[in-house]
Design an enzyme around this catalytic site. Structure first.
Site, PDB file in Angstrom:
ATOM      1  CE  LYS A   1      53.719  32.485  -7.987  1.00  0.00           C
ATOM      2  NZ  LYS A   1      51.997  32.393  -7.065  1.00  0.00           N
TER       3      LYS A   1
ATOM      4  NE  ARG B   1      50.411  30.108 -12.631  1.00  0.00           N
ATOM      5  CZ  ARG B   1      49.569  30.796 -11.901  1.00  0.00           C
ATOM      6  NH1 ARG B   1      50.624  32.842 -11.871  1.00  0.00           N
ATOM      7  NH2 ARG B   1      49.183  30.921 -10.483  1.00  0.00           N
TER       8      ARG B   1
ATOM      9  NE  ARG C   1      45.028  32.799  -1.367  1.00  0.00           N
ATOM     10  CZ  ARG C   1      46.527  32.286  -2.560  1.00  0.00           C
ATOM     11  NH1 ARG C   1      48.101  32.776  -2.249  1.00  0.00           N
ATOM     12  NH2 ARG C   1      46.298  32.386  -3.536  1.00  0.00           N
TER      13      ARG C   1
ATOM     14  NE  ARG D   1      42.891  33.842  -5.827  1.00  0.00           N
ATOM     15  CZ  ARG D   1      44.634  33.331  -5.985  1.00  0.00           C
ATOM     16  NH1 ARG D   1      44.977  33.975  -5.478  1.00  0.00           N
ATOM     17  NH2 ARG D   1      44.472  32.625  -6.967  1.00  0.00           N
TER      18      ARG D   1
ATOM     19  NE  ARG E   1      44.580  28.387  -7.474  1.00  0.00           N
ATOM     20  CZ  ARG E   1      45.232  29.169  -6.333  1.00  0.00           C
ATOM     21  NH1 ARG E   1      43.604  28.716  -5.700  1.00  0.00           N
ATOM     22  NH2 ARG E   1      46.094  29.972  -6.198  1.00  0.00           N
TER      23      ARG E   1
HETATM   24  P1  AMP Z   1      47.291  33.035  -9.180  1.00  0.00           P
HETATM   25  O1  AMP Z   1      46.519  34.541  -8.579  1.00  0.00           O
HETATM   26  O2  AMP Z   1      48.406  34.113  -9.524  1.00  0.00           O
HETATM   27  O3  AMP Z   1      46.956  31.704  -7.992  1.00  0.00           O
HETATM   28  O4  AMP Z   1      46.388  32.630 -10.657  1.00  0.00           O
HETATM   29  C1  AMP Z   1      44.496  32.719 -10.458  1.00  0.00           C
HETATM   30  C2  AMP Z   1      44.650  31.958 -11.622  1.00  0.00           C
HETATM   31  O5  AMP Z   1      44.739  32.878 -12.655  1.00  0.00           O
HETATM   32  C3  AMP Z   1      45.393  30.287 -12.142  1.00  0.00           C
HETATM   33  O6  AMP Z   1      45.755  29.542 -10.886  1.00  0.00           O
HETATM   34  C4  AMP Z   1      45.360  30.846 -13.799  1.00  0.00           C
HETATM   35  O7  AMP Z   1      44.180  30.373 -13.534  1.00  0.00           O
HETATM   36  C5  AMP Z   1      45.344  32.310 -13.950  1.00  0.00           C
HETATM   37  N1  AMP Z   1      46.561  32.315 -14.320  1.00  0.00           N
HETATM   38  C6  AMP Z   1      47.563  33.493 -13.678  1.00  0.00           C
HETATM   39  N2  AMP Z   1      48.598  33.911 -14.179  1.00  0.00           N
HETATM   40  C7  AMP Z   1      48.822  33.185 -15.074  1.00  0.00           C
HETATM   41  C8  AMP Z   1      49.463  32.645 -16.225  1.00  0.00           C
HETATM   42  N3  AMP Z   1      50.623  33.376 -16.386  1.00  0.00           N
HETATM   43  N4  AMP Z   1      49.309  31.831 -17.261  1.00  0.00           N
HETATM   44  C9  AMP Z   1      48.095  30.984 -17.592  1.00  0.00           C
HETATM   45  N5  AMP Z   1      47.010  31.303 -16.315  1.00  0.00           N
HETATM   46  C10 AMP Z   1      46.958  32.144 -14.804  1.00  0.00           C
END
Ligand code: AMP
Length: 214
Positions: A13, A88, A127, A159, A170
């Site tokens: 995404k 989320r 990644r 990351r 996750r």
């Molecule tokens: P992402 O880069 O979108 O995979 O997000 C990495 C991490 O950030 C996630 O595993 C969560 O710990 C936190 N995170 C990102 N977006 C949210 C959200 N909308 N609500 C809660 N935690 C978030």
């Protein structure tokens, strides 16, 4: 134009939202990127966020909602936005609804990037992201490795939460908390399911662009 991308970690995404950002000149709002910027600041809040994110859990709704509202109401988003990684869970989806209703704007498209689970782990664990331009590559599917230099002289980094253990966590949290949102947007009639696979991101981008242009 206001767009939202839904999908499991590693579904692509982020890659798709960056391509749509370039194509339509509308900013991507990635809560993951905003939170990672906060963790890099070294603040107390950043340290707390780092702990939560490296476990694969969600940070609190209040924290992400504040970050998102600040962005959506900024001048940068006056022609629209692309949400990536927010909402989320159902509570965030409902807060977003309220925020958008108050601003008198609506979501036009929700794209669910649907990728088989066996591909997801490889996508995440392999990644690497350029620390300058944000370009995403994968060690399994290209010659690029962690530490290599990008075209713009940035360096490809991994990351902290892209290891197998955290990714598994996750995915579990995604299934429990994020998947229910799919119905929420399906019932609103704005959900488009985009099926991803091993053939790279361009076919999906073309499909998304053609839906938006039609
Ligand atoms: P992402 O880069 O979108 O995979 O997000 C990495 C991490 O950030 C996630 O595993 C969560 O710990 C936190 N995170 C990102 N977006 C949210 C959200 N909308 N609500 C809660 N935690 C978030």
């Amino acid at each position: 134009m206001n767009v939202l991308f839904l999908g499991a970690p590693g579904s692509g995404k982020g890659t798709q939202s960056k391509k749509i950002e370039t194509e339509f000149n509308i900013p991507q709002i990635s809560t993951g990127d905003l939170l990672r910027a906060e963790t890099a600041s070294g603040s107390d809040m950043g340290e707390e966020l780092k702990k939560i994110m490296s476990s694969g859990k969600f940070v609190s709704d209040e924290v992400v909602l504040e970050l998102v509202s600040k962005k959506i109401t900024s001048d940068e988003c006056k022609n629209g936005f692309i949400l990536d990684g927010f909402p989320r869970n159902l509570s965030q989806a409902s807060s977003l609804d309220t925020l958008l209703t108050n601003l008198n704007v609506s979501l036009e498209y929700v794209f669910l990037i649907d990728v088989p689970t066996d591909l997801i782990i490889k996508r995440c664990v392999g990644r690497v992201t350029c620390n300058k331009c944000g370009k995403i590559e994968n060690e399994y599917f290209s010659d690029i490795k962690e530490g290599d230099t990008c075209e713009d002289a940035g360096v490809y980094v991994k990351r902290a939460d892209d290891n197998e253990e955290t990714v598994t966590n996750r995915l579990k949290v995604y299934g429990e908390q994020t998947e229910p949102i799919i119905n929420f947007y399906e019932e609103k009639g704005i959900l488009h399911r985009i099926i991803g696979g091993e053939d790279g991101p361009q076919r999906l981008t073309d499909e998304i662009i053609s839906i938006i242009k039609s």
